[in-house]
Design a protein around this motif. Structure first.
Motif, mmCIF file in Angstrom:
data_model
loop_
_atom_site.group_PDB
_atom_site.id
_atom_site.type_symbol
_atom_site.label_atom_id
_atom_site.label_comp_id
_atom_site.label_asym_id
_atom_site.label_seq_id
_atom_site.Cartn_x
_atom_site.Cartn_y
_atom_site.Cartn_z
ATOM 1 N N ARG A 37 0.845 -1.193 0.000
ATOM 2 C CA ARG A 37 0.000 0.000 0.000
ATOM 3 C C ARG A 37 0.885 1.249 0.000
ATOM 4 O O ARG A 37 2.027 1.199 0.429
ATOM 5 N N SER A 39 0.609 5.454 0.877
ATOM 6 C CA SER A 39 -0.230 6.520 1.457
ATOM 7 C C SER A 39 0.346 7.871 1.047
ATOM 8 O O SER A 39 1.548 8.113 1.149
ATOM 9 N N TRP A 65 -3.826 2.165 -8.376
ATOM 10 C CA TRP A 65 -4.944 2.885 -7.740
ATOM 11 C C TRP A 65 -5.560 2.066 -6.591
ATOM 12 O O TRP A 65 -5.941 2.606 -5.565
ATOM 13 N N ASP A 66 -5.644 0.752 -6.786
ATOM 14 C CA ASP A 66 -6.284 -0.077 -5.743
ATOM 15 C C ASP A 66 -5.526 -0.052 -4.427
ATOM 16 O O ASP A 66 -6.091 -0.302 -3.368
ATOM 17 N N GLN A 67 -4.182 0.211 -4.543
ATOM 18 C CA GLN A 67 -3.385 0.169 -3.294
ATOM 19 C C GLN A 67 -2.840 1.537 -2.906
ATOM 20 O O GLN A 67 -1.939 1.647 -2.083
ATOM 21 N N THR A 68 -3.390 2.564 -3.549
ATOM 22 C CA THR A 68 -2.966 3.934 -3.200
ATOM 23 C C THR A 68 -4.061 4.581 -2.360
ATOM 24 O O THR A 68 -5.237 4.567 -2.734
ATOM 25 N N TYR A 69 -3.652 5.113 -1.210
ATOM 26 C CA TYR A 69 -4.594 5.703 -0.251
ATOM 27 C C TYR A 69 -4.343 7.201 -0.177
ATOM 28 O O TYR A 69 -3.228 7.632 0.131
ATOM 29 N N SER A 100 -9.986 4.626 -8.404
ATOM 30 C CA SER A 100 -9.695 4.540 -6.960
ATOM 31 C C SER A 100 -10.942 4.049 -6.240
ATOM 32 O O SER A 100 -12.016 4.647 -6.382
ATOM 33 N N ASP A 103 -13.230 3.828 -0.746
ATOM 34 C CA ASP A 103 -12.643 3.648 0.604
ATOM 35 C C ASP A 103 -11.159 4.006 0.653
ATOM 36 O O ASP A 103 -10.566 4.047 1.737
ATOM 37 N N ASN A 104 -10.567 4.275 -0.505
ATOM 38 C CA ASN A 104 -9.134 4.647 -0.526
ATOM 39 C C ASN A 104 -8.939 6.165 -0.451
ATOM 40 O O ASN A 104 -7.807 6.639 -0.500
ATOM 41 N N TYR A 128 -6.215 4.552 10.330
ATOM 42 C CA TYR A 128 -5.551 4.028 9.128
ATOM 43 C C TYR A 128 -4.120 3.556 9.446
ATOM 44 O O TYR A 128 -3.701 2.478 9.039
#
Ligand code: 6PG
Length: 245
Positions: A37, A39, A65-69, A100, A103-104, A128
């Motif tokens: 992930r 952040s 995008w799925d692992q970017t917060y 995205s 929830d991210n 988080y």
């Protein structure tokens, strides 16, 4: 141990945003490979809008995008659909164009009372980053800009938040605008793994000279010194025009 100051001057604004997008995508990819992930706290204002658009279009395939917060370094005390809202700017430039997961994306609930919004955002960070009491969040990347008075995020000269050493997020009264803004504090900025200032345009030349070459200026942007992280200044030539060699 603070890393060396990384000052990168590129010829044009277009090159600045392209370099920033490349840097963002590379760092995101490397970080996700290491810990699944990434952040990032986004800066507001007008400068980074082009970066966010580039990420959403030309670099869309390069960002995990799925692992970017996504978080925000600061927010104006306005609803999320207000023209001054940083969230609205980023949503228009990027979030509305990329996959995205909702929830991210952690926006600041700036439609609420500023003190409440700050406390709630602080709780969001604690949750988080799974912080215990006294711990600081360590963002993989914090993007920052610099204002004409040397402010960054919403840490303005002569404002109370400059002296905050406990809280992660505060509601900061900004006298010049007669309003509150919600902002990350210096302890959070200075605990990041990577901090990147984006500075573009001749109108920033004077203040950039003060921040980078006048140690006596005592400006908020000068207090961003990650204690164990990389500080990068990405500057275009017009903004760098007052820097002495
Ligand atoms: C904001 C930003 C602020 C910004 C500077 C520079 O909410 O406005 O967080 O710190 O980075 O004011 O703004 P420009 O990019 O518009 O010059």
């Amino acid at each position: 141990m603070p890393a060396a100051l990384d000052l990168r001057i590129v010829d044009t604004a277009a090159e600045l945003f392209r370099s920033a997008a490349r840097e963002f995508a590379t760092l995101a990819g490397q970080t996700v490979k290491k810990k699944d992930r990434f952040s990032v706290a986004l800066s507001g204002g007008s400068t980074p809008k082009t970066l966010y658009t580039l990420l959403a279009v030309e670099y869309a395939k390069a960002v995990p995008w799925d692992q970017t917060y996504f978080f925000f370094g600061d927010e104006r005390s306005v609803p999320p659909d207000h023209p001054d809202s940083n969230y609205r700017m980023v949503n228009q430039a990027m979030f509305s164009k990329v996959p995205s997961p909702p929830d991210n994306i952690f926006r600041i609930y700036s439609e609420k009372d500023p003190a409440v919004a700050a406390r709630e955002y602080e709780e969001t960070l604690r949750s988080y980053f799974r912080l215990s009491a006294g711990q600081l969040p360590r963002f993989d990347l914090i993007l920052l800009g610099i204002g004409p008075d040397g402010h960054t995020a919403s840490l303005f000269p002569n404002s109370a938040a400059l002296n905050e050493i406990e809280r992660l997020v505060v509601a900061n009264w900004v006298e010049k605008f007669k309003t509150y803004r919600i902002t990350l504090t210096f302890p959070v900025l200075n605990h990041a793994a990577n901090v990147m200032f984006l500075v573009s345009g001749a109108d920033k030349a004077g203040i950039l000279h003060e921040v980078l070459q006048n140690p006596k200026a005592n400006l908020p942007s000068q207090k961003v010194r990650p204690e164990d992280g990389q500080l990068t200044w990405l500057i275009d030539r017009p903004a760098a025009s007052a820097l002495s060699r």
